[in-house]
Design an enzyme around this catalytic site. Structure first.
Site, PDB file in Angstrom:
ATOM      1  N   ASP A   1       0.807  -1.229   0.000  1.00 49.38           N
ATOM      2  CA  ASP A   1       0.000   0.000   0.000  1.00 49.38           C
ATOM      3  C   ASP A   1       0.836   1.274   0.000  1.00 49.38           C
ATOM      4  OD1 ASP A   1      -2.238  -1.751   0.360  1.00 49.38           O
ATOM      5  OD2 ASP A   1      -1.723  -1.843   2.476  1.00 49.38           O
TER       6      ASP A   1
ATOM      7  N   HIS B   1      -5.601  -1.323  -6.035  1.00 50.70           N
ATOM      8  CA  HIS B   1      -5.248   0.005  -6.481  1.00 50.70           C
ATOM      9  C   HIS B   1      -6.502   0.662  -7.039  1.00 50.70           C
ATOM     10  CE1 HIS B   1      -3.550   2.595  -9.883  1.00 50.70           C
ATOM     11  NE2 HIS B   1      -3.449   3.269  -8.770  1.00 50.70           N
TER      12      HIS B   1
HETATM   13  P1  IMP Z   1      -2.239 -12.892   1.486  1.00 50.62           P
HETATM   14  O1  IMP Z   1      -1.312 -12.315   0.472  1.00 50.62           O
HETATM   15  O2  IMP Z   1      -3.688 -12.629   1.190  1.00 50.62           O
HETATM   16  O3  IMP Z   1      -1.971 -14.346   1.756  1.00 50.62           O
HETATM   17  O4  IMP Z   1      -1.973 -12.140   2.876  1.00 50.62           O
HETATM   18  C1  IMP Z   1      -0.763 -12.294   3.604  1.00 50.62           C
HETATM   19  C2  IMP Z   1      -0.398 -11.014   4.343  1.00 50.62           C
HETATM   20  O5  IMP Z   1       0.002 -10.031   3.380  1.00 50.62           O
HETATM   21  C3  IMP Z   1      -1.544 -10.377   5.124  1.00 50.62           C
HETATM   22  O6  IMP Z   1      -1.013  -9.728   6.255  1.00 50.62           O
HETATM   23  C4  IMP Z   1      -2.097  -9.339   4.153  1.00 50.62           C
HETATM   24  O7  IMP Z   1      -2.760  -8.287   4.831  1.00 50.62           O
HETATM   25  C5  IMP Z   1      -0.812  -8.865   3.502  1.00 50.62           C
HETATM   26  N1  IMP Z   1      -0.995  -8.338   2.135  1.00 50.62           N
HETATM   27  C6  IMP Z   1      -1.118  -9.048   0.988  1.00 50.62           C
HETATM   28  N2  IMP Z   1      -1.219  -8.228  -0.067  1.00 50.62           N
HETATM   29  C7  IMP Z   1      -1.149  -6.974   0.402  1.00 50.62           C
HETATM   30  C8  IMP Z   1      -1.186  -5.690  -0.208  1.00 50.62           C
HETATM   31  O8  IMP Z   1      -1.269  -5.532  -1.437  1.00 50.62           O
HETATM   32  N3  IMP Z   1      -1.094  -4.625   0.650  1.00 50.62           N
HETATM   33  C9  IMP Z   1      -0.959  -4.766   1.992  1.00 50.62           C
HETATM   34  N4  IMP Z   1      -0.899  -5.949   2.595  1.00 50.62           N
HETATM   35  C10 IMP Z   1      -1.010  -7.051   1.833  1.00 50.62           C
END
Ligand code: IMP
Length: 439
Positions: A21, A49
């Protein structure tokens, strides 16, 4: 002479240096013109986004952030995990807003997020979070976005039941893979009859293949040919480097190489030096989901940053955790990604604080270190050494050149550059393209 298919001087990468982010999408959108393609190489619909088309605000999760630019291909590389239903919905949304999506290209080797991967993500998170608190069992969930990211990458590594985009129209193989996946999930052989479910998922998957067919391609040869033609490529990292599966705060990370290290495996292009690596960092730090966060502010300062920065997830809507800028983590991420420059975003959010603090070292086990500890259990034990810098009271959002920055805002940026050892060539002070100050 052999065609040049390597990553070379015509390649730029935009990568987040924190926990996601960071505002990468705005920069990618800004830099896209002049490039032949914007390429996603990792992650999936966990990224988010927002773009503004006319008076509509659209949330993108899979389409690369250059999609609004005519003549710039939007490539979803083989390293991405693709939820076809989500991608189709995004394409329809863009189309209905008048955006030409014919330049979207999807690798035939990208892995498909299947319905059972989405379920598994949710079930695992649920089971890990609803452990018995009264018996002293703590919540062990990761706080994933529940987009099926982890289970799909796990399936890829396990191989036998994985479905790749190209398999969506290899029907015999597709049915077999779905059958294997469900059988492997059903416990003892023959315990459950999956016939109906297999047929349902198979039918949906065939329809996805039909619908996405015009976009599906061998993205390796597509990119290789663009390079051989002397074209410029722009790589868009998703998530953030501190969420990198190998180099992030494991296990509180995502399941792909979200640093620039993911470009090689996620596109197939030989891993030569990128000429320009823009590391994007907020002027403070945020994190969504669980995991250690040394500079976290669980107080009214953190709340003020969250409100001013509109720090709520694009994908999940969750309030983001907020804290001071962690320079130890930032320098680590800049080194990991081979950054040639920094883009500091959301500097405007810090206006109005009497003083600002930045973390310059970690205190741990009676000593101090300026090295990042990419292991969650170690990182959870550090306390930040915070240095205080003077704040600036002036609102920045209307500024249009770097020289107009108040002295204390410039000094804040200079402190970051000095500590990280990389120049901050871009400063972002708002969501608009015009709110970008370039050196
Ligand atoms: P996952 O990628 O959905 O498996 O999530 C794993 C961790 O990465 C969690 O803490 C999510 O909140 C974080 N996360 C995954 N993608 C993003 C992103 O694009 N922005 C912020 N956090 C992310």
């Amino acid at each position: 002479m052999a065609p040049d298919s390597g990553i070379d001087a015509r390649c730029t990468s935009v990568v987040g240096l924190q926990w996601g982010d960071e505002g990468k999408g705005k920069l990618v959108d800004l830099l896209a013109p002049g490039h032949a393609a914007v390429i996603r190489y990792n992650g999936g619909a966990n990224a988010g986004h927002s773009i503004v088309v006319g008076d509509r605000k659209l949330a993108l999760h899979l389409a690369p952030s250059g999609v609004l630019h005519q003549g710039v291909l939007s490539v979803i590389g083989n390293g991405v995990v693709v939820d076809p239903a989500a991608l189709i919905q995004e394409l329809d949304l863009l189309h209905s807003a008048g955006v030409d999506v014919s330049g979207v290209r999807l690798s035939d080797r990208a892995h498909v997020v299947m319905p059972y991967h989405l379920e598994e993500d949710a079930t695992r998170e649920q089971a890990l979070s609803s452990r018995n608190a009264s018996a002293g069992e703590d919540d062990r969930s990761i706080g994933t976005t529940r987009r099926g990211i982890g289970p799909t990458y796990a399936e890829k590594m396990q191989r036998v039941a994985a479905v790749r985009v190209g398999d969506l129209y290899r029907h015999k193989l597709l049915r077999e893979r779905i059958e294997t996946a469900l059988t492997l999930r059903s416990g003892p052989a023959g315990a459950t009859d999956h016939t109906e479910r297999i047929e349902r998922i198979f039918k949906d998957a065939c329809a996805w293949g039909e619908r996405l067919k015009p976009h599906i391609t061998d993205s390796f040869y597509l990119l290789r040919d663009l390079l051989a033609d002397g074209k410029k490529l722009l790589f868009e990292g998703a998530n953030g480097a501190l969420l990198d599966i190998d180099h992030g705060s494991f296990p509180y990370v995502t399941s792909s190489n979200s640093s620039t290290l993911g470009i090689g495996p996620g596109t197939g292009l030989p891993d030569r030096n990128l000429a320009r690596v823009i590391g994007v960092a907020k002027a403070y730090t945020t994190r969504v989901g669980a995991g250690p966060f040394p500079t976290e502010l669980s107080n009214e300062i953190g709340e003020r940053i969250r409100t001013r920065g509109k720090e709520f997830g694009t994908t999940t809507g969750r309030p983001r955790r907020t804290g001071w800028l962690d320079l130890v983590a930032l320098r680590y991420a800049a080194e990991l990604n081979g950054c040639t420059e920094l883009a500091v975003t959301l500097l405007d959010v810090l206006a109005g604080f009497e003083s600002l603090r930045v973390c310059t070292a970690y205190r741990v086990d009676g000593g101090e270190t300026d090295r990042f500890t990419p292991d969650a259990s170690d990182l959870a034990r550090v306390t930040p050494v915070l240095e205080t810098l003077p704040g600036f009271s002036e609102e920045l959002t209307a500024l249009r050149s770097r020289s107009e920055l108040p002295a204390h805002a410039s000094a804040y940026i200079a402190f970051i550059e000095e500590y990280v050892g990389v120049p901050a060539k871009i400063i972002s002070i708002g969501p608009d393209r015009a709110q970008t100050l370039e050196d």
